[in-house]
Design a protein around this motif. Structure first.
Motif, PDB file in Angstrom:
ATOM      1  N   LEU A 200       0.833  -1.211   0.000  1.00  0.00           N
ATOM      2  CA  LEU A 200       0.000   0.000   0.000  1.00  0.00           C
ATOM      3  C   LEU A 200       0.863   1.254   0.000  1.00  0.00           C
ATOM      4  O   LEU A 200       0.580   2.228  -0.699  1.00  0.00           O
ATOM      5  CB  LEU A 200      -0.943  -0.010   1.195  1.00  0.00           C
ATOM      6  N   LEU A 201       1.943   1.233   0.799  1.00  0.00           N
ATOM      7  CA  LEU A 201       2.841   2.395   0.828  1.00  0.00           C
ATOM      8  C   LEU A 201       3.556   2.566  -0.508  1.00  0.00           C
ATOM      9  O   LEU A 201       3.769   3.694  -0.972  1.00  0.00           O
ATOM     10  CB  LEU A 201       3.874   2.223   1.950  1.00  0.00           C
ATOM     11  N   ALA A 202       3.927   1.447  -1.149  1.00  0.00           N
ATOM     12  CA  ALA A 202       4.597   1.529  -2.446  1.00  0.00           C
ATOM     13  C   ALA A 202       3.656   2.092  -3.508  1.00  0.00           C
ATOM     14  O   ALA A 202       4.080   2.838  -4.405  1.00  0.00           O
ATOM     15  CB  ALA A 202       5.099   0.147  -2.862  1.00  0.00           C
ATOM     16  N   ILE A 203       2.369   1.747  -3.420  1.00  0.00           N
ATOM     17  CA  ILE A 203       1.396   2.269  -4.386  1.00  0.00           C
ATOM     18  C   ILE A 203       1.280   3.785  -4.264  1.00  0.00           C
ATOM     19  O   ILE A 203       1.331   4.510  -5.259  1.00  0.00           O
ATOM     20  CB  ILE A 203       0.028   1.584  -4.185  1.00  0.00           C
ATOM     21  N   VAL A 204       1.110   4.264  -3.048  1.00  0.00           N
ATOM     22  CA  VAL A 204       0.940   5.712  -2.870  1.00  0.00           C
ATOM     23  C   VAL A 204       2.253   6.459  -3.114  1.00  0.00           C
ATOM     24  O   VAL A 204       2.243   7.663  -3.344  1.00  0.00           O
ATOM     25  CB  VAL A 204       0.382   6.045  -1.470  1.00  0.00           C
ATOM     26  N   SER A 205       3.391   5.741  -3.056  1.00  0.00           N
ATOM     27  CA  SER A 205       4.682   6.362  -3.357  1.00  0.00           C
ATOM     28  C   SER A 205       5.054   6.195  -4.825  1.00  0.00           C
ATOM     29  O   SER A 205       6.124   6.648  -5.239  1.00  0.00           O
ATOM     30  CB  SER A 205       5.786   5.729  -2.489  1.00  0.00           C
ATOM     31  N   PHE A 206       4.194   5.520  -5.609  1.00  0.00           N
ATOM     32  CA  PHE A 206       4.418   5.285  -7.035  1.00  0.00           C
ATOM     33  C   PHE A 206       5.756   4.583  -7.274  1.00  0.00           C
ATOM     34  O   PHE A 206       6.490   4.906  -8.212  1.00  0.00           O
ATOM     35  CB  PHE A 206       4.353   6.603  -7.822  1.00  0.00           C
ATOM     36  N   ASP A 207       6.050   3.601  -6.410  1.00  0.00           N
ATOM     37  CA  ASP A 207       7.318   2.866  -6.475  1.00  0.00           C
ATOM     38  C   ASP A 207       7.077   1.519  -7.152  1.00  0.00           C
ATOM     39  O   ASP A 207       6.761   0.515  -6.499  1.00  0.00           O
ATOM     40  CB  ASP A 207       7.871   2.676  -5.065  1.00  0.00           C
ATOM     41  N   ALA A 208       7.229   1.479  -8.481  1.00  0.00           N
ATOM     42  CA  ALA A 208       6.960   0.255  -9.244  1.00  0.00           C
ATOM     43  C   ALA A 208       7.959  -0.851  -8.906  1.00  0.00           C
ATOM     44  O   ALA A 208       7.594  -2.035  -8.876  1.00  0.00           O
ATOM     45  CB  ALA A 208       6.999   0.565 -10.742  1.00  0.00           C
ATOM     46  N   GLN A 209       9.222  -0.480  -8.663  1.00  0.00           N
ATOM     47  CA  GLN A 209      10.228  -1.491  -8.362  1.00  0.00           C
ATOM     48  C   GLN A 209       9.919  -2.217  -7.056  1.00  0.00           C
ATOM     49  O   GLN A 209      10.012  -3.445  -6.970  1.00  0.00           O
ATOM     50  CB  GLN A 209      11.612  -0.834  -8.277  1.00  0.00           C
ATOM     51  N   ARG A 210       9.499  -1.459  -6.043  1.00  0.00           N
ATOM     52  CA  ARG A 210       9.165  -2.084  -4.756  1.00  0.00           C
ATOM     53  C   ARG A 210       7.897  -2.926  -4.883  1.00  0.00           C
ATOM     54  O   ARG A 210       7.800  -4.000  -4.278  1.00  0.00           O
ATOM     55  CB  ARG A 210       8.987  -1.006  -3.684  1.00  0.00           C
ATOM     56  N   CYS A 211       6.938  -2.470  -5.669  1.00  0.00           N
ATOM     57  CA  CYS A 211       5.732  -3.264  -5.909  1.00  0.00           C
ATOM     58  C   CYS A 211       6.094  -4.608  -6.530  1.00  0.00           C
ATOM     59  O   CYS A 211       5.522  -5.647  -6.179  1.00  0.00           O
ATOM     60  CB  CYS A 211       4.773  -2.509  -6.828  1.00  0.00           C
ATOM     61  N   THR A 212       7.051  -4.588  -7.456  1.00  0.00           N
ATOM     62  CA  THR A 212       7.488  -5.827  -8.104  1.00  0.00           C
ATOM     63  C   THR A 212       8.120  -6.772  -7.090  1.00  0.00           C
ATOM     64  O   THR A 212       7.825  -7.980  -7.065  1.00  0.00           O
ATOM     65  CB  THR A 212       8.491  -5.512  -9.227  1.00  0.00           C
ATOM     66  N   GLN A 213       8.992  -6.252  -6.248  1.00  0.00           N
ATOM     67  CA  GLN A 213       9.655  -7.085  -5.237  1.00  0.00           C
ATOM     68  C   GLN A 213       8.642  -7.703  -4.280  1.00  0.00           C
ATOM     69  O   GLN A 213       8.722  -8.893  -3.954  1.00  0.00           O
ATOM     70  CB  GLN A 213      10.676  -6.239  -4.469  1.00  0.00           C
TER      71      GLN A 213
END
Length: 541
Positions: A313-326
């Motif tokens: 959820l934090l990665a989504i709101v931070s627009f962090d695609a790399q972390r979402c992938t991990q």
């Protein structure tokens, strides 16, 4: 296939409803003429088909609405609105059914029972009664004959799933397993003691919290002495659906915050959550409290899953695609090799759509659902409880926005983050976790000297072996051996030729000439064999 299923009246009715709504793909599938990719009807048509088919298929639609990894958001939204169009069972029938399935005679337990249903659903209907001690209660009663319908319909669904399993869609989504999962979930709903257990557990979990005033929230109490697999008796709560409550804007804000905090505690702390918080299951009571009703559909998540979802959820709101992938790779199971660069690119493209939106415009549940689908397209299979979480969050966010349009999920969860991460790091019982860690270190300290001494003994006694396996090493070893053998033969061949030449240049006698000819003949044969073997190996170049 079509002629076969028409021998059963129930199956014939199902086919009639499906075909009358114009779903031609299903006609071909049932007749055995279609094995290509499933062609779903538009969302509204699918919803109408499932509604017309009756209670079991309504439940199927409700279950599918918990799987945003399988269906686009338009289908999830349409199926989330599914409600059974069923008439209540006649009072005379319910009177006999209740008498038959209560553990006591009705007149022993109640002073009065209203056998006219006050609400009717696909699996059960609700009646109001008064106990001998004067307390008002709600009696949830299973619809008579529903078990037979469930048995017939789930059998047909499993057969259809086997047909669809031959398609790429069926193999990608493991459609047979989904049908089995649905059948199990449906049969579980027919046992009201399980729902009663869920209700008690949720009631206990929400009875205390550092995030909200537990006295402001209600989960109805179960009366276990009157509850059976077909009947569940709960305390009566006087109130109205939350969206019907006439309250001020200030109260709406407080109530929305209360509901959000109660559900985020379920999601991220307890790991046991209500999976269907639509507006009809959230009540505003006459005394100002909020009640959560209908615990038939619940989800669970372990500590690792909760931690990963928090970060997601934090990665989504931070627009962090790399972390979402991990994080996706930590949660989802690959069905075939995954192209990580493509997955990250898909995530990056999706998140860019939300980049220019303000937090108030960001629909967190919608963004999460699209990420789930993107991962599925990249050959990753999500656990079923992730679908339940996404469904629950979507329903919660939708109901909250209807109740208070100014509400924002991130604004509600942000004050909880510090406490949430503290609990994830320290645990709910830091002393217990510390003692368990100390015990593990103690066991490690006791075992390590013994294992280290054993290792030294193995090395000193020359019995220590290191087994190393490298993929493809065998073929490399064989190639090296072949090259070494040919080089050896080449060396021997050169020696024979040189030796024969030296001998032939010396004093020529009959014996010497014979020996020289033998050496030349041997060299010629070896050379010919080398040329043939090289040509046959195909490695001349």
């Amino acid at each position: 296939m079509l002629d076969t299923v028409r021998t059963n009246s129930r199956e014939a009715k199902i086919i009639e409803v499906v075909l009358s709504n114009g779903w031609e793909y299903m006609r071909g599938l049932l007749s055995g003429k279609r094995t290509d990719e499933p062609d779903l009807p538009p969302p509204a048509v699918l919803r109408n088909i499932l509604t017309d088919l009756g209670p079991v298929y309504v439940k199927l639609g409700q279950l599918l609405s918990t799987r945003p990894d399988l269906l686009p958001s338009s289908y999830i939204e349409a199926l989330s609105e599914l409600q059974s169009k069923v008439s209540p069972v006649q009072a005379s029938v319910m009177q006999g059914f209740i008498r038959e399935n209560l553990p006591y005679l009705p007149e022993q337990a109640f002073t009065s029972i209203n056998y006219q249903a006050i609400a009717a659903g696909s699996i059960a209907q609700t009646h109001k009664a008064v106990l001998q001690d004067g307390r008002e209660v709600a009696i949830k009663v299973q619809r008579p004959g529903i078990e037979k319908i469930v048995e017939q319909d789930t059998a047909l669904l499993k057969n259809i799933a086997k047909l669809v399993s031959n398609t790429e869609f069926g193999q990608r989504y493991n459609i047979v397993s989904l049908a089995e999962e649905f059948a199990s979930a449906l049969y579980a709903e027919l046992d009201f003691t399980q729902e009663a257990t869920y209700t008690d557990r949720l009631r206990q979990n929400l009875s205390k919290s550092p995030w909200f005033d537990a006295k402001s929230l209600m989960v109805p109490e179960v009366l276990w002495d009157l509850t059976t697999p077909k009947i569940m008796v709960l305390e009566w709560l006087e109130g109205m659906p939350l969206l019907s409550a006439n309250v001020s804007n200030e109260q709406r804000h407080k109530i929305a915050t209360l509901v959000f905090r109660a559900f985020f505690q379920q999601y991220l702390i307890d790991g046991f959550f209500h999976a269907d918080p639509h507006p009809g299951n959230l009540f505003y009571l006459n005394d100002g409290r909020v009640a959560i009703l209908d615990c038939g559909m619940m989800g669970t998540m372990d500590t690792r899953m909760r931690s990963s979802l928090t970060e997601m959820l934090l990665a989504i709101v931070s627009f962090d695609a790399q972390r979402c992938t991990q994080l996706t790779l930590q949660i989802a199971e690959p069905t075939q090799p995954v192209d990580l660069l493509r997955l990250e690119a898909d995530y990056n493209r999706l998140l860019r759509r939300y980049f220019n939106k303000s937090l108030s415009q960001l629909n967190t549940s919608e963004a999460l659902g699209e990420l789930l689908q993107a991962a599925t397209r990249n050959h990753l299979r999500w656990p079923a409880n992730i679908g339940l979480f996404a469904k629950s969050l979507a329903n919660l966010e939708g109901a909250a926005r209807q109740f208070n349009p100014r509400v924002n999920v991130l604004d509600e969860v942000r004050p909880l983050m510090t406490d949430l991460f503290r609990q994830q790091i320290l645990g709910s019982n830091p002393l217990q976790d510390l003692l368990r860690t100390a015990l593990e270190f103690k066991n490690l300290s006791l075992e390590s000297p013994r294992q280290f001494g054993f290792l030294l003994n193995r090395i000193s006694s020359e019995t220590f072996q290191l087994n190393l396996t490298l993929a493809g090493l065998t073929s490399v070893r064989r190639s090296i051996e072949d090259a070494a053998n040919r080089r050896t033969f080449g060396t021997v061949l050169s020696a024979l030729i040189i030796g024969a030449a030296i001998i032939s240049t010396g004093e020529q006698t009959a014996q010497v000439r014979l020996f020289s000819d033998i050496l030349f003949a041997a060299a010629s044969l070896i050379g010919l064999w080398l040329i043939i073997s090289i040509l046959r190996s195909g490695r001349l170049r």
